[in-house]
Design a protein around this motif. Structure first.
Motif, PDB file in Angstrom:
ATOM      1  N   CYS A 110       6.067  -6.032   0.308  1.00  0.00           N
ATOM      2  CA  CYS A 110       6.874  -7.464   0.981  1.00  0.00           C
ATOM      3  C   CYS A 110       6.693  -6.951   2.494  1.00  0.00           C
ATOM      4  O   CYS A 110       7.828  -6.328   3.123  1.00  0.00           O
ATOM      5  CB  CYS A 110       8.397  -7.236   0.677  1.00  0.00           C
ATOM      6  N   PRO A 111       5.688  -7.107   3.076  1.00  0.00           N
ATOM      7  CA  PRO A 111       5.455  -6.735   4.694  1.00  0.00           C
ATOM      8  C   PRO A 111       6.493  -7.581   5.537  1.00  0.00           C
ATOM      9  O   PRO A 111       6.581  -9.114   5.109  1.00  0.00           O
ATOM     10  CB  PRO A 111       4.030  -7.183   4.894  1.00  0.00           C
ATOM     11  N   THR A 112       6.955  -7.158   6.519  1.00  0.00           N
ATOM     12  CA  THR A 112       7.804  -7.826   7.342  1.00  0.00           C
ATOM     13  C   THR A 112       7.425  -8.131   8.681  1.00  0.00           C
ATOM     14  O   THR A 112       7.806  -9.294   9.201  1.00  0.00           O
ATOM     15  CB  THR A 112       9.360  -7.056   7.254  1.00  0.00           C
ATOM     16  N   ASP A 113       6.802  -7.224   9.479  1.00  0.00           N
ATOM     17  CA  ASP A 113       6.314  -7.454  10.815  1.00  0.00           C
ATOM     18  C   ASP A 113       4.936  -7.705  10.826  1.00  0.00           C
ATOM     19  O   ASP A 113       4.165  -7.613  10.058  1.00  0.00           O
ATOM     20  CB  ASP A 113       6.767  -6.173  11.700  1.00  0.00           C
ATOM     21  N   GLU A 114       4.588  -8.236  11.694  1.00  0.00           N
ATOM     22  CA  GLU A 114       3.143  -8.679  11.894  1.00  0.00           C
ATOM     23  C   GLU A 114       2.009  -7.610  11.628  1.00  0.00           C
ATOM     24  O   GLU A 114       1.033  -8.154  11.025  1.00  0.00           O
ATOM     25  CB  GLU A 114       2.734  -9.542  13.290  1.00  0.00           C
ATOM     26  N   PRO A 115       2.162  -6.702  12.275  1.00  0.00           N
ATOM     27  CA  PRO A 115       1.109  -5.556  11.826  1.00  0.00           C
ATOM     28  C   PRO A 115       0.961  -5.191  10.405  1.00  0.00           C
ATOM     29  O   PRO A 115       0.061  -5.048   9.956  1.00  0.00           O
ATOM     30  CB  PRO A 115       1.424  -4.174  12.669  1.00  0.00           C
ATOM     31  N   ARG A 116       1.972  -4.992   9.623  1.00  0.00           N
ATOM     32  CA  ARG A 116       1.859  -4.934   8.239  1.00  0.00           C
ATOM     33  C   ARG A 116       1.469  -5.975   7.460  1.00  0.00           C
ATOM     34  O   ARG A 116       0.643  -5.789   6.433  1.00  0.00           O
ATOM     35  CB  ARG A 116       3.324  -4.453   7.541  1.00  0.00           C
ATOM     36  N   ILE A 117       1.988  -7.440   7.869  1.00  0.00           N
ATOM     37  CA  ILE A 117       1.305  -8.251   7.128  1.00  0.00           C
ATOM     38  C   ILE A 117      -0.156  -8.641   7.479  1.00  0.00           C
ATOM     39  O   ILE A 117      -1.033  -8.921   6.405  1.00  0.00           O
ATOM     40  CB  ILE A 117       2.064  -9.571   7.878  1.00  0.00           C
ATOM     41  N   LYS A 118      -0.782  -8.124   8.880  1.00  0.00           N
ATOM     42  CA  LYS A 118      -2.138  -8.178   8.819  1.00  0.00           C
ATOM     43  C   LYS A 118      -2.886  -6.964   8.352  1.00  0.00           C
ATOM     44  O   LYS A 118      -3.874  -7.508   7.894  1.00  0.00           O
ATOM     45  CB  LYS A 118      -2.486  -7.918  10.538  1.00  0.00           C
ATOM     46  N   PHE A 119      -2.226  -5.945   8.070  1.00  0.00           N
ATOM     47  CA  PHE A 119      -2.846  -4.764   7.251  1.00  0.00           C
ATOM     48  C   PHE A 119      -3.090  -5.075   5.735  1.00  0.00           C
ATOM     49  O   PHE A 119      -4.081  -4.983   5.293  1.00  0.00           O
ATOM     50  CB  PHE A 119      -2.089  -3.427   7.313  1.00  0.00           C
ATOM     51  N   THR A 120      -1.928  -5.715   5.138  1.00  0.00           N
ATOM     52  CA  THR A 120      -1.981  -6.279   3.929  1.00  0.00           C
ATOM     53  C   THR A 120      -2.935  -7.298   3.541  1.00  0.00           C
ATOM     54  O   THR A 120      -3.714  -7.205   2.672  1.00  0.00           O
ATOM     55  CB  THR A 120      -0.364  -6.713   3.414  1.00  0.00           C
ATOM     56  N   ARG A 121      -3.173  -8.145   4.756  1.00  0.00           N
ATOM     57  CA  ARG A 121      -4.081  -9.382   4.532  1.00  0.00           C
ATOM     58  C   ARG A 121      -5.522  -8.908   4.457  1.00  0.00           C
ATOM     59  O   ARG A 121      -6.311  -9.282   3.697  1.00  0.00           O
ATOM     60  CB  ARG A 121      -3.781 -10.418   5.614  1.00  0.00           C
ATOM     61  N   PHE A 122      -5.660  -7.824   5.324  1.00  0.00           N
ATOM     62  CA  PHE A 122      -7.145  -7.307   5.295  1.00  0.00           C
ATOM     63  C   PHE A 122      -7.443  -6.349   4.485  1.00  0.00           C
ATOM     64  O   PHE A 122      -8.549  -6.330   3.424  1.00  0.00           O
ATOM     65  CB  PHE A 122      -7.120  -6.266   6.723  1.00  0.00           C
ATOM     66  N   GLN A 123      -6.398  -5.584   3.777  1.00  0.00           N
ATOM     67  CA  GLN A 123      -6.704  -4.821   2.493  1.00  0.00           C
ATOM     68  C   GLN A 123      -6.898  -5.622   1.352  1.00  0.00           C
ATOM     69  O   GLN A 123      -7.937  -5.362   0.607  1.00  0.00           O
ATOM     70  CB  GLN A 123      -5.311  -3.717   2.146  1.00  0.00           C
ATOM     71  N   ALA A 124      -6.302  -6.624   1.095  1.00  0.00           N
ATOM     72  CA  ALA A 124      -6.467  -7.714  -0.060  1.00  0.00           C
ATOM     73  C   ALA A 124      -7.943  -8.266   0.167  1.00  0.00           C
ATOM     74  O   ALA A 124      -8.518  -8.454  -0.944  1.00  0.00           O
ATOM     75  CB  ALA A 124      -5.398  -8.828   0.146  1.00  0.00           C
ATOM     76  N   SER A 125      -8.284  -8.425   1.407  1.00  0.00           N
ATOM     77  CA  SER A 125      -9.865  -8.802   1.563  1.00  0.00           C
ATOM     78  C   SER A 125     -10.772  -7.849   1.010  1.00  0.00           C
ATOM     79  O   SER A 125     -11.895  -7.998   0.418  1.00  0.00           O
ATOM     80  CB  SER A 125      -9.813  -9.167   2.950  1.00  0.00           C
ATOM     81  N   ALA A 126     -10.562  -6.592   1.599  1.00  0.00           N
ATOM     82  CA  ALA A 126     -11.390  -5.714   1.103  1.00  0.00           C
ATOM     83  C   ALA A 126     -11.157  -5.090  -0.337  1.00  0.00           C
ATOM     84  O   ALA A 126     -12.454  -4.827  -1.124  1.00  0.00           O
ATOM     85  CB  ALA A 126     -10.908  -4.233   2.208  1.00  0.00           C
ATOM     86  N   ARG A 127     -10.251  -5.409  -0.921  1.00  0.00           N
ATOM     87  CA  ARG A 127     -10.189  -4.984  -2.396  1.00  0.00           C
ATOM     88  C   ARG A 127     -11.134  -6.160  -3.188  1.00  0.00           C
ATOM     89  O   ARG A 127     -11.116  -5.924  -4.410  1.00  0.00           O
ATOM     90  CB  ARG A 127      -8.713  -5.007  -2.803  1.00  0.00           C
ATOM     91  N   LYS A 128     -11.291  -7.022  -2.637  1.00  0.00           N
ATOM     92  CA  LYS A 128     -12.140  -8.308  -3.429  1.00  0.00           C
ATOM     93  C   LYS A 128     -13.539  -7.516  -3.995  1.00  0.00           C
ATOM     94  O   LYS A 128     -14.130  -7.974  -5.009  1.00  0.00           O
ATOM     95  CB  LYS A 128     -12.185  -9.553  -2.489  1.00  0.00           C
ATOM     96  N   ASP A 129     -13.881  -6.238  -3.221  1.00  0.00           N
ATOM     97  CA  ASP A 129     -15.127  -5.727  -3.595  1.00  0.00           C
ATOM     98  C   ASP A 129     -15.009  -5.286  -4.900  1.00  0.00           C
ATOM     99  O   ASP A 129     -15.962  -5.410  -5.628  1.00  0.00           O
ATOM    100  CB  ASP A 129     -15.385  -4.587  -2.839  1.00  0.00           C
ATOM    101  N   ILE A 130     -13.973  -4.627  -5.325  1.00  0.00           N
ATOM    102  CA  ILE A 130     -13.826  -4.093  -6.708  1.00  0.00           C
ATOM    103  C   ILE A 130     -13.660  -5.329  -7.824  1.00  0.00           C
ATOM    104  O   ILE A 130     -14.087  -5.244  -8.736  1.00  0.00           O
ATOM    105  CB  ILE A 130     -12.549  -3.242  -7.095  1.00  0.00           C
ATOM    106  N   GLU A 131     -12.839  -6.343  -7.371  1.00  0.00           N
ATOM    107  CA  GLU A 131     -13.036  -7.514  -8.309  1.00  0.00           C
ATOM    108  C   GLU A 131     -14.284  -8.193  -8.555  1.00  0.00           C
ATOM    109  O   GLU A 131     -14.345  -8.377  -9.659  1.00  0.00           O
ATOM    110  CB  GLU A 131     -11.714  -8.396  -7.476  1.00  0.00           C
ATOM    111  N   ARG A 132     -14.867  -8.124  -7.550  1.00  0.00           N
ATOM    112  CA  ARG A 132     -16.349  -8.724  -7.666  1.00  0.00           C
ATOM    113  C   ARG A 132     -17.097  -7.967  -8.416  1.00  0.00           C
ATOM    114  O   ARG A 132     -18.018  -8.431  -9.325  1.00  0.00           O
ATOM    115  CB  ARG A 132     -17.001  -8.915  -6.260  1.00  0.00           C
TER     116      ARG A 132
END
Length: 153
Positions: A124-146
């Motif tokens: 549950c990211p609350t501030d903008e830097p944490r929200i941005k980090f979580t969004r970037f991490q979710a994008s990078a984790r698509k490698d393993i899902e692929r």
């Protein structure tokens, strides 16, 4: 399939930093249930969970952006952590915010333990830097899902 060399680690660092913006990232790690079609009758109860109607075994894998799967483990998920526990990753120092690190890290989800080599997203990211980090991490984790999608195909 082979363990990465120091040259491979340098290439992975460079590619993941360029593609995802994560310095020191080796790959993503995840696991999935793989249906065991020819499971012996004697083992079916041991390998069937309530949320899966058929026997499954766990596939744990680490994959990079280019579908290089350099760690894979079939079986019970708990024993698949042995490679991470033993610290067998090659020494490959990198620096972030003036702090020197000796080994890379893996992007993981919430099912993995809290280890320094596993970086998990925030639930549950609350501030903008944490929200941005979580969004970037979710994008990078698509490698393993692929990679799992390619294996299933």
């Amino acid at each position: 399939m082979r363990s990465p060399t120091a040259t491979d680690v340098a290439r992975l660092y460079s590619a993941h930093e360029e593609k995802h913006g994560f310095k020191g990232m080796l790959s993503s790690i995840d696991c999935m249930h793989w249906e065991w079609k020819n499971c012996p009758v004697a083992y079916k109860g041991q390998y069937t969970r309530g949320d899966h109607k058929k026997p499954t075994i766990m596939l744990e894998a680490m994959a990079s952006y280019d579908l290089w799967i350099w760690h894979a483990f079939f079986g019970m998920a708990v024993t698949g952590f042995d490679a991470l526990k033993k610290g067998t990753a090659p020494s490959a120092p990198f620096e972030v915010n003036g702090h020197q690190y000796t080994k890379g890290y893996y992007l993981a989800d919430d099912i993995y333990p809290d280890w320094a080599t596993l970086i998990k997203g925030m639930s549950c990211p609350t501030d903008e830097p944490r929200i941005k980090f979580t969004r970037f991490q979710a994008s990078a984790r698509k490698d393993i899902e692929r990679a799992f999608g390619v294996l299933q195909g």
